[in-house]
Design an enzyme around this catalytic site. Structure first.
Site, PDB file in Angstrom:
ATOM      1  NE  ARG A 171      -3.775   0.075   2.523  1.00 15.20           N
ATOM      2  CZ  ARG A 171      -4.275   0.241   3.541  1.00 15.20           C
ATOM      3  NH1 ARG A 171      -4.154  -0.689   4.457  1.00 15.20           N
ATOM      4  NH2 ARG A 171      -4.892   1.179   4.061  1.00 15.20           N
ATOM      5  CD  GLN A 217     -12.689   7.375   8.980  1.00 13.85           C
ATOM      6  OE1 GLN A 217     -12.870   6.617   9.910  1.00 13.85           O
ATOM      7  NE2 GLN A 217     -13.771   8.119   8.369  1.00 13.85           N
ATOM      8  CG  ASN A 218      -8.430   8.285   3.517  1.00 12.43           C
ATOM      9  OD1 ASN A 218      -9.291   7.499   4.317  1.00 12.43           O
ATOM     10  ND2 ASN A 218      -8.931   9.159   2.754  1.00 12.43           N
ATOM     11  CG  ASP A 236      -4.465   8.130   1.028  1.00 14.21           C
ATOM     12  OD1 ASP A 236      -4.361   9.348   1.467  1.00 14.21           O
ATOM     13  OD2 ASP A 236      -5.514   7.791   0.808  1.00 14.21           O
ATOM     14  CG  HIS A 268      -8.187   5.589  11.733  1.00 18.25           C
ATOM     15  ND1 HIS A 268      -9.153   5.228  11.019  1.00 18.25           N
ATOM     16  CD2 HIS A 268      -8.622   5.502  12.813  1.00 18.25           C
ATOM     17  CE1 HIS A 268     -10.175   5.268  11.616  1.00 18.25           C
ATOM     18  NE2 HIS A 268      -9.911   5.304  12.867  1.00 18.25           N
ATOM     19  CB  SER A 300     -18.558   2.787   5.285  1.00 18.74           C
ATOM     20  OG  SER A 300     -17.676   2.306   6.161  1.00 18.74           O
TER      21      SER A 300
END
Ligand code: BJW
Length: 254
Positions: free
Chosen positions: A66, A98-99, A101, A116, A197
């Site tokens: 990732r 929350q990402n 990346d 996170h 979500s």
């Protein structure tokens, strides 16, 4: 896409919460959509401290791949719209993602809380030395060990600086969000959640805190989320299309 209102941010504070859906149009998989990450991996194997203890090589492979992929993709119009609105609002803006990346920062966002963790930081699985920047890929060969622990005569593996299931979120982050939401009582505030979500707690409960403090709340998501009914308004659509319109960035002059 449902009709998109323009958010009235005149004098308002804006707290934005983003999730994996925001990066979907950059080409990164979400977790719970079909073909998402949890369809290909057992979440307990790759995103829990117990999974790391059982098979650290599998976990490092998952996050190394990732890491590698996140570097090859680009921020999209949704990330850029959020960076743009931050420039207008300055300290009336906070982005909680929350990402892991790094795409918000690459799009120009500065006031970002990575609630996170980050794909590009590593920490010790045993001692409390500060997490450090790390771009390395641990796909084969020896797994990385903590030199500080080694110096003290202990064996400890390094691990990704990511909040896994069953782990506490950073209390400093939670305090900063709470303080931002409670600032200037009586002045207008908006809570906007995008591409998430609404399944994972405690973040899924931020909408409840926002409402209890009088904020107006809006959800932008490709499909209804678990907590849609908690929001005053729901715009169904893709974030890269909806966010520029929501912030009025499609009008002449922008
Ligand atoms: C688009 C789109 C487009 C697609 N445009 N939209 C209370 C009740 C029940 C359980 C708990 C509770 N409190 C705590 C828990 C336990 C647990 C939890 O929440 N479990 C639930 C799953 C049931 N929470 C925790 O363990 C947390 N820690 C904690 O609370 O500590 C104290 C405690 C511990 C134990 C018990 C009690 C208290 C830690 C949570 C850490 C989450 N970590 C992960 C993985 C690590 C990061 C990584 O590997 O990347 O973080 S899980 C994973 O889910 C990841 C994400 O950040 C997180 C949220 O997912 P997200 O972003 O919402 O993605 P998706 O895929 O779910 O949704 C994407 C959405 O986008 C979809 O709806 C699409 O439709 C949409 N979409 N394209 C707009 N173009």
């Amino acid at each position: 896409m449902t009709p998109v209102p323009t958010l009235d941010l005149e004098d308002a504070r804006l707290l934005v919460l983003t999730g994996a859906g925001v990066s979907a149009e950059s080409g990164l998989a979400t977790f719970r959509d079909s073909n998402g990450l949890w369809e290909q991996h057992d979440v307990q194997d790759v995103a829990s401290p117990e999974g790391f203890e059982r098979d650290p090589r599998l976990v490092w492979k998952f996050y190394s791949l990732r890491r590698e992929q996140a570097k090859t993709v680009q921020p999209n119009a949704g990330h850029r719209a959020l960076a743009d609105v931050e420039k207008r609002l300055q300290d009336r803006f906070m982005l909680v993602t929350q990402n892991i990346d790094g795409l918000h920062q690459r799009a120009g966002s500065d006031r970002v809380i990575e609630i996170h963790g980050s794909l590009f930081r590593t920490k010790c699985s045993r001692c409390d030395r500060a997490p450090f920047d790390d771009q390395a890929l641990y796909l084969e060969g020896a797994l990385p060990v903590c030199r500080v622990c080694e110096g003290a005569g202990h064996e400890a593996l390094l691990r990704p600086d990511i909040v896994w299931f069953g782990e506490m979120l950073d209390q400093g982050h939670l305090r900063a969000i709470d303080a931002f939401m409670r600032r200037d009582p009586g002045s207008p505030s908006v809570f906007l959640a995008v591409g998430t979500s609404g399944v994972v707690w405690p973040v899924a409960g931020l909408v409840n805190l926002a409402r209890s403090l009088g904020a107006s709340t809006c959800l932008v998501n490709a499909e209804p989320a678990d907590n849609t009914s908690r929001f005053h308004s729901f715009v169904q659509g893709k974030s890269a299309e909806v966010l520029p319109a929501l912030f009025g960035l499609n009008r002449a002059g922008h």
